[in-house]
Design an enzyme around this catalytic site. Structure first.
Site, PDB file in Angstrom:
ATOM      1  N   HIS A 154      -9.360  28.365 -42.322  1.00 24.77           N
ATOM      2  CA  HIS A 154      -9.959  29.696 -42.268  1.00 24.77           C
ATOM      3  C   HIS A 154     -10.050  30.240 -40.845  1.00 24.77           C
ATOM      4  O   HIS A 154     -10.352  31.413 -40.646  1.00 24.77           O
ATOM      5  CB  HIS A 154     -11.390  29.654 -42.826  1.00 24.77           C
ATOM      6  CG  HIS A 154     -11.456  29.329 -44.281  1.00 24.77           C
ATOM      7  ND1 HIS A 154     -12.300  28.378 -44.787  1.00 24.77           N
ATOM      8  CD2 HIS A 154     -10.766  29.824 -45.331  1.00 24.77           C
ATOM      9  CE1 HIS A 154     -12.145  28.311 -46.101  1.00 24.77           C
ATOM     10  NE2 HIS A 154     -11.213  29.166 -46.444  1.00 24.77           N
ATOM     11  N   HIS A 155      -9.868  29.402 -39.844  1.00 24.62           N
ATOM     12  CA  HIS A 155      -9.941  29.814 -38.439  1.00 24.62           C
ATOM     13  C   HIS A 155     -11.237  30.546 -38.136  1.00 24.62           C
ATOM     14  O   HIS A 155     -11.238  31.559 -37.413  1.00 24.62           O
ATOM     15  CB  HIS A 155      -8.743  30.696 -38.067  1.00 24.62           C
ATOM     16  CG  HIS A 155      -7.454  30.199 -38.630  1.00 24.62           C
ATOM     17  ND1 HIS A 155      -6.881  29.003 -38.252  1.00 24.62           N
ATOM     18  CD2 HIS A 155      -6.645  30.694 -39.598  1.00 24.62           C
ATOM     19  CE1 HIS A 155      -5.783  28.813 -38.944  1.00 24.62           C
ATOM     20  NE2 HIS A 155      -5.614  29.806 -39.764  1.00 24.62           N
ATOM     21  N   CYS A 156     -12.338  30.069 -38.679  1.00 20.46           N
ATOM     22  CA  CYS A 156     -13.645  30.705 -38.465  1.00 20.46           C
ATOM     23  C   CYS A 156     -13.626  32.165 -38.892  1.00 20.46           C
ATOM     24  O   CYS A 156     -14.318  32.995 -38.295  1.00 20.46           O
ATOM     25  CB  CYS A 156     -14.088  30.602 -37.007  1.00 20.46           C
ATOM     26  SG  CYS A 156     -14.041  28.934 -36.357  1.00 20.46           S
ATOM     27  N   ALA A 157     -12.815  32.515 -39.891  1.00 21.28           N
ATOM     28  CA  ALA A 157     -12.706  33.912 -40.312  1.00 21.28           C
ATOM     29  C   ALA A 157     -12.602  34.009 -41.832  1.00 21.28           C
ATOM     30  O   ALA A 157     -11.643  34.577 -42.364  1.00 21.28           O
ATOM     31  CB  ALA A 157     -11.501  34.560 -39.631  1.00 21.28           C
TER      32      ALA A 157
END
Lengths: 205, 143
Positions: free
Chosen positions: A158-161
């Site tokens: 999710h790449h912090c997103a």
């Protein structure tokens, strides 16, 4: 990317050291002096006090007030060295290297019908050295494992997103990031590996 | 670790064409399991009658390892008693943790043995065990 916090008039600005060649576990939180000065400390410990009485205590000045306890000295020294190093190379030069690699990689990826790219529709001036992608039918974590076996490290997930992924209708994605040490040969190796991914899981090209 | 030691044919087959990825019409219990860090999310549905798992199925999304692991598990536990199913889950988790390596002892895991090498890939262990932890939780609650 060069950033001017004064020009932005930012109250606070944070960045992590590991994204700019520093050791992990250190970063920077910039804050306007008046705001930091008005804030209470969030952590008690050594070197953050001024006077300690039985019933009251006064705090050290900013920034010591927020630096309780034993400092990550190795990290701080490493981050300083990383900043000096990058400033010597210059951010313009780094951006040019990244842009050159993105311009080299994108047309090759766009030719692969099973590769889906995100945020790469136009060659915008502000496109950084990051390419977000997915490979049809293959989960990003499998893509990362397979690329890793060919010596290529990408991030998957999710790449912090999470909200952005939900907005894009994606479960997760892969992300390749270029930096000043990458070369066209690295891009070639990555794209060669990308072409093998579907086959590993038994899908046709 | 060579790639095809992990992405075996059995794994590829179950992830591309899972036999048990659907809803059950007479599920007696359903439980959701997820790995927040990677986004794998599955719901296991079970039809349990007289202490026996009559049927098992799943829905959800995830990587090839988690999807194949779940499909293989659903196949394996059909017809088993709740007790046996829980023991298989424990055994599978022990295999992935590298605690049991003796193939004879692992024999009753059948096709799930194809996932044995995930034990050597710390980053993927969670993918392999998600379904089995969820199963164990579901059966614990069912008791």
């Amino acid at each position: 990317m060069a950033v001017d916090v004064t020009d932005l008039d930012a109250d606070f600005f944070a960045f992590s050291g590991h994204k700019m060649l520093s050791p992990m576990g250190i970063g920077v939180l910039y804050g306007k002096y008046e705001l930091l000065d008005a804030m209470p400390p969030f952590l008690m410990g050594g070197d953050m006090i001024e006077y300690v009485q039985e019933q009251e205590t006064t705090w050290a000045e900013v920034p010591s007030k927020f630096e309780a306890g034993t400092q990550n000295v190795g990290g701080a020294a490493g981050l300083t060295a990383a900043i000096d190093y990058l400033e010597k190379i210059t951010f313009d030069r780094i951006e040019a290297i990244e842009k050159e690699l993105v311009d080299y990689a994108l047309p090759q990826l766009q030719e692969l019908p099973y590769v889906e790219l995100y945020g790469c529709d136009s060659q915008q001036d502000n496109k950084t050295g990051i390419i977000a992608f997915n490979i049809k039918d293959v989960h990003p974590h499998d893509v990362a494992t397979i690329l890793d076996s060919y010596g290529v490290a990408v991030r998957a997930g999710h790449h912090c997103a999470q909200p952005l992924h939900r907005f894009l209708g994606l479960n997760a994605s892969c992300r390749a990031s270029f930096y000043l040490y990458n070369t066209r040969e690295d891009v070639d190796r990555w794209i060669d590996a990308v072409k093998k991914v579907r086959g590993v899981l038994g899908y046709g090209a | 670790m060579a790639l095809d030691d992990v992405y075996t044919e059995v794994l590829g087959e179950h992830s591309r064409n899972p036999d048990h990825k659907h809803h059950l019409s007479c599920a007696t219990c359903a439980l959701k399991g997820h790995n927040p860090s990677c986004g794998d999310e599955i719901t296991i549905e079970l039809q349990i009658e007289n202490g026996v798992v009559k049927d098992a199925a799943f829905t959800g999304i995830g990587c090839a390892i988690s999807q194949a692991s779940t499909d293989i598990m659903a196949e394996l536990i059909r017809g088993k008693s709740v007790e046996e199913a829980r023991n298989l889950a424990k055994k599978f988790i022990s295999m992935i943790k590298g605690e049991i390596t003796d193939e004879d002892e692992l024999e009753d895991l059948d096709e799930a043995l194809a996932l044995k090498n995930v034990a050597h890939m710390p980053a993927r262990v969670k993918c392999a065990v998600l379904a089995w932890h969820t199963l164990d939780d579901a059966l614990k609650k069912d008791k």
